[in-house]
Design a protein around this motif. Structure first.
Motif, PDB file in Angstrom:
ATOM      1  N   GLU A   1       7.752   1.812 -83.663  1.00  0.00           N
ATOM      2  CA  GLU A   1       6.264   2.325 -84.633  1.00  0.00           C
ATOM      3  C   GLU A   1       6.063   0.688 -84.768  1.00  0.00           C
ATOM      4  O   GLU A   1       4.919   0.348 -84.940  1.00  0.00           O
ATOM      5  CB  GLU A   1       7.330   2.041 -85.846  1.00  0.00           C
ATOM      6  N   PHE A   2       6.524  -0.674 -84.162  1.00  0.00           N
ATOM      7  CA  PHE A   2       5.987  -2.002 -84.328  1.00  0.00           C
ATOM      8  C   PHE A   2       5.233  -2.210 -82.618  1.00  0.00           C
ATOM      9  O   PHE A   2       3.886  -2.494 -83.457  1.00  0.00           O
ATOM     10  CB  PHE A   2       6.947  -2.747 -84.084  1.00  0.00           C
ATOM     11  N   MET A   3       5.861  -1.830 -81.373  1.00  0.00           N
ATOM     12  CA  MET A   3       4.970  -1.470 -80.600  1.00  0.00           C
ATOM     13  C   MET A   3       3.700  -0.892 -80.820  1.00  0.00           C
ATOM     14  O   MET A   3       2.391  -1.412 -80.587  1.00  0.00           O
ATOM     15  CB  MET A   3       5.565  -1.902 -80.046  1.00  0.00           C
ATOM     16  N   HIS A   4       3.375   0.292 -82.013  1.00  0.00           N
ATOM     17  CA  HIS A   4       2.196   1.120 -82.115  1.00  0.00           C
ATOM     18  C   HIS A   4       1.402   0.532 -82.181  1.00  0.00           C
ATOM     19  O   HIS A   4       0.088   0.416 -82.583  1.00  0.00           O
ATOM     20  CB  HIS A   4       2.320   2.657 -82.418  1.00  0.00           C
ATOM     21  N   LYS A   5       1.897  -0.221 -83.575  1.00  0.00           N
ATOM     22  CA  LYS A   5       0.823  -1.357 -84.210  1.00  0.00           C
ATOM     23  C   LYS A   5       0.871  -2.584 -83.919  1.00  0.00           C
ATOM     24  O   LYS A   5      -0.102  -2.859 -83.872  1.00  0.00           O
ATOM     25  CB  LYS A   5       1.697  -1.481 -85.811  1.00  0.00           C
ATOM     26  N   TYR A   6       1.709  -2.918 -82.908  1.00  0.00           N
ATOM     27  CA  TYR A   6       0.966  -4.827 -82.851  1.00  0.00           C
ATOM     28  C   TYR A   6       0.311  -5.290 -81.042  1.00  0.00           C
ATOM     29  O   TYR A   6      -0.111  -5.346 -80.376  1.00  0.00           O
ATOM     30  CB  TYR A   6       1.684  -5.112 -82.806  1.00  0.00           C
ATOM     31  N   ASP A   7       0.698  -3.559 -80.208  1.00  0.00           N
ATOM     32  CA  ASP A   7       0.673  -3.989 -78.905  1.00  0.00           C
ATOM     33  C   ASP A   7      -0.626  -3.369 -78.602  1.00  0.00           C
ATOM     34  O   ASP A   7      -0.613  -2.091 -78.077  1.00  0.00           O
ATOM     35  CB  ASP A   7       2.029  -2.958 -78.257  1.00  0.00           C
ATOM     36  N   LYS A   8      -1.727  -3.567 -78.651  1.00  0.00           N
ATOM     37  CA  LYS A   8      -2.988  -3.716 -79.016  1.00  0.00           C
ATOM     38  C   LYS A   8      -3.563  -2.754 -77.712  1.00  0.00           C
ATOM     39  O   LYS A   8      -4.336  -1.650 -77.941  1.00  0.00           O
ATOM     40  CB  LYS A   8      -3.824  -4.217 -79.023  1.00  0.00           C
ATOM     41  N   ASN A   9      -3.305  -2.955 -76.676  1.00  0.00           N
ATOM     42  CA  ASN A   9      -3.635  -2.661 -75.467  1.00  0.00           C
ATOM     43  C   ASN A   9      -2.531  -1.869 -74.922  1.00  0.00           C
ATOM     44  O   ASN A   9      -2.761  -1.407 -73.755  1.00  0.00           O
ATOM     45  CB  ASN A   9      -4.286  -3.896 -74.615  1.00  0.00           C
TER      46      ASN A   9
ATOM     47  N   ASP B   1       0.153  -2.015 -73.251  1.00  0.00           N
ATOM     48  CA  ASP B   1       1.050  -2.065 -71.902  1.00  0.00           C
ATOM     49  C   ASP B   1       2.570  -1.853 -72.194  1.00  0.00           C
ATOM     50  O   ASP B   1       3.270  -2.954 -70.818  1.00  0.00           O
ATOM     51  CB  ASP B   1       0.344  -3.592 -71.258  1.00  0.00           C
ATOM     52  N   GLY B   2       3.062  -1.574 -73.255  1.00  0.00           N
ATOM     53  CA  GLY B   2       4.619  -2.232 -73.429  1.00  0.00           C
ATOM     54  C   GLY B   2       5.403  -3.845 -73.821  1.00  0.00           C
ATOM     55  O   GLY B   2       5.942  -4.373 -73.636  1.00  0.00           O
ATOM     56  N   LYS B   3       4.639  -4.534 -73.290  1.00  0.00           N
ATOM     57  CA  LYS B   3       4.741  -6.143 -73.704  1.00  0.00           C
ATOM     58  C   LYS B   3       3.177  -6.411 -74.936  1.00  0.00           C
ATOM     59  O   LYS B   3       2.761  -6.334 -75.307  1.00  0.00           O
ATOM     60  CB  LYS B   3       4.496  -7.075 -72.874  1.00  0.00           C
ATOM     61  N   ILE B   4       4.099  -7.745 -75.593  1.00  0.00           N
ATOM     62  CA  ILE B   4       3.370  -8.022 -76.911  1.00  0.00           C
ATOM     63  C   ILE B   4       2.722  -9.906 -75.946  1.00  0.00           C
ATOM     64  O   ILE B   4       3.613 -10.511 -75.062  1.00  0.00           O
ATOM     65  CB  ILE B   4       3.924  -9.610 -77.790  1.00  0.00           C
ATOM     66  N   GLU B   5       1.326  -9.847 -75.972  1.00  0.00           N
ATOM     67  CA  GLU B   5       0.809 -11.095 -75.114  1.00  0.00           C
ATOM     68  C   GLU B   5       0.275 -12.037 -76.442  1.00  0.00           C
ATOM     69  O   GLU B   5       0.475 -11.791 -77.838  1.00  0.00           O
ATOM     70  CB  GLU B   5      -0.508 -10.831 -74.865  1.00  0.00           C
ATOM     71  N   MET B   6      -0.101 -13.014 -76.585  1.00  0.00           N
ATOM     72  CA  MET B   6      -0.038 -14.134 -77.058  1.00  0.00           C
ATOM     73  C   MET B   6      -0.793 -14.097 -78.264  1.00  0.00           C
ATOM     74  O   MET B   6      -0.517 -13.984 -79.631  1.00  0.00           O
ATOM     75  CB  MET B   6      -0.965 -15.674 -77.001  1.00  0.00           C
ATOM     76  N   ALA B   7      -2.458 -13.371 -77.989  1.00  0.00           N
ATOM     77  CA  ALA B   7      -2.648 -12.710 -79.352  1.00  0.00           C
ATOM     78  C   ALA B   7      -2.555 -11.922 -80.292  1.00  0.00           C
ATOM     79  O   ALA B   7      -3.093 -11.887 -80.832  1.00  0.00           O
ATOM     80  CB  ALA B   7      -4.447 -12.432 -78.620  1.00  0.00           C
ATOM     81  N   GLU B   8      -1.753 -10.900 -79.352  1.00  0.00           N
ATOM     82  CA  GLU B   8      -0.959  -9.816 -80.380  1.00  0.00           C
ATOM     83  C   GLU B   8       0.465 -10.700 -81.267  1.00  0.00           C
ATOM     84  O   GLU B   8       0.254 -10.221 -82.151  1.00  0.00           O
ATOM     85  CB  GLU B   8      -0.314  -8.740 -79.735  1.00  0.00           C
ATOM     86  N   LEU B   9       1.165 -11.862 -80.756  1.00  0.00           N
ATOM     87  CA  LEU B   9       2.000 -12.420 -81.746  1.00  0.00           C
ATOM     88  C   LEU B   9       0.704 -12.893 -83.001  1.00  0.00           C
ATOM     89  O   LEU B   9       1.624 -12.802 -83.806  1.00  0.00           O
ATOM     90  CB  LEU B   9       2.382 -12.987 -80.520  1.00  0.00           C
ATOM     91  N   ALA B  10      -0.015 -13.793 -82.665  1.00  0.00           N
ATOM     92  CA  ALA B  10      -1.159 -14.095 -83.063  1.00  0.00           C
ATOM     93  C   ALA B  10      -1.660 -13.144 -84.558  1.00  0.00           C
ATOM     94  O   ALA B  10      -1.287 -13.607 -85.597  1.00  0.00           O
ATOM     95  CB  ALA B  10      -2.298 -15.061 -83.008  1.00  0.00           C
ATOM     96  N   GLN B  11      -1.177 -11.610 -84.349  1.00  0.00           N
ATOM     97  CA  GLN B  11      -1.576 -10.999 -85.377  1.00  0.00           C
ATOM     98  C   GLN B  11      -0.460 -10.582 -85.704  1.00  0.00           C
ATOM     99  O   GLN B  11      -0.028 -10.319 -87.072  1.00  0.00           O
ATOM    100  CB  GLN B  11      -2.362  -9.715 -84.371  1.00  0.00           C
ATOM    101  N   ILE B  12       0.424 -10.541 -85.157  1.00  0.00           N
ATOM    102  CA  ILE B  12       1.801 -10.794 -86.513  1.00  0.00           C
ATOM    103  C   ILE B  12       2.599 -11.659 -87.353  1.00  0.00           C
ATOM    104  O   ILE B  12       3.070 -11.754 -88.410  1.00  0.00           O
ATOM    105  CB  ILE B  12       2.578  -9.905 -85.108  1.00  0.00           C
ATOM    106  N   LEU B  13       2.517 -13.170 -86.831  1.00  0.00           N
ATOM    107  CA  LEU B  13       2.623 -13.980 -87.036  1.00  0.00           C
ATOM    108  C   LEU B  13       1.994 -14.727 -88.691  1.00  0.00           C
ATOM    109  O   LEU B  13       0.648 -15.002 -88.040  1.00  0.00           O
ATOM    110  CB  LEU B  13       3.320 -15.189 -86.149  1.00  0.00           C
TER     111      LEU B  13
END
Length: 176
Positions: A68-76, A78-90
């Motif tokens: 659920e978390f990855m569906h919400k934040y892994d925008k592209n 690709d199964g991994k979190i990149e810096m811009a995605e982490l910036a949306q989480i924190l």
């Protein structure tokens, strides 16, 4: 006493520098992504930080929560979190990384910005040139800042991208 709670994920706003420390903590192999085991560690710390903050957590299994978390934040997706995605989480005080990304969207914009700020045509953007770039970037994004904040952002960008530690950014470092 029980195991020590990792201090990395508290829910207060993070400074740019704290954000970078967290990024480096979880991107253990330094490849620019939080993935695989790194992602599991990130998710487990996030969950225990939320529990510690008194957030009521549903008793779902960890795997489902992670999906659920990855569906919400892994925008592209690709199964991994990149810096811009982490910036949306924190909760980062200034989302200066995204601001930076939006300013130099295409490679032609990037090269144009590079030429504008490499004022001495050295092929590098030194700290003072980087500071000018960030200052213009923050003005363009209508973000208030003061001199200490600008200094912190400059140092953070250098810590993030100055791979050889020479205090300036080469073209390949900056394009990362």
């Amino acid at each position: 006493a029980g195991p020590q709670q990792a201090p990395h994920l508290h829910l207060a706003e993070l400074t740019a520098s704290q954000f970078l420390d967290i990024w480096r903590h979880f991107d253990a192999d330094g490849n620019g992504y939080i993935e695989g085991k790194e992602l599991e560690n990130f998710f487990q710390e996030l969950e225990s930080a939320r529990k510690g903050a008194g957030v009521d957590l549903k008793k779902d299994n960890l795997g489902d929560k992670m999906k659920e978390f990855m569906h919400k934040y892994d925008k592209n997706a690709d199964g991994k979190i990149e810096m811009a995605e982490l910036a949306q989480i924190l909760p980062t005080e200034e989302n200066f990384l995204l601001c930076f990304r939006q300013h130099v969207g295409s490679s032609s914009e990037f090269m144009e910005a590079w030429r504008r700020y490499d004022t001495d045509r050295s092929g590098y953007i030194e700290a003072n040139e980087l500071k000018g770039f960030l200052s213009d970037l923050l003005k363009k994004a209508n973000r208030p800042y003061d001199e200490p904040k600008l200094q912190e952002y400059t140092q953070t960008i250098l810590r993030m991208f100055d791979m050889n530690g020479d205090g300036k950014l080469g073209l390949s470092e900056m394009s990362r």
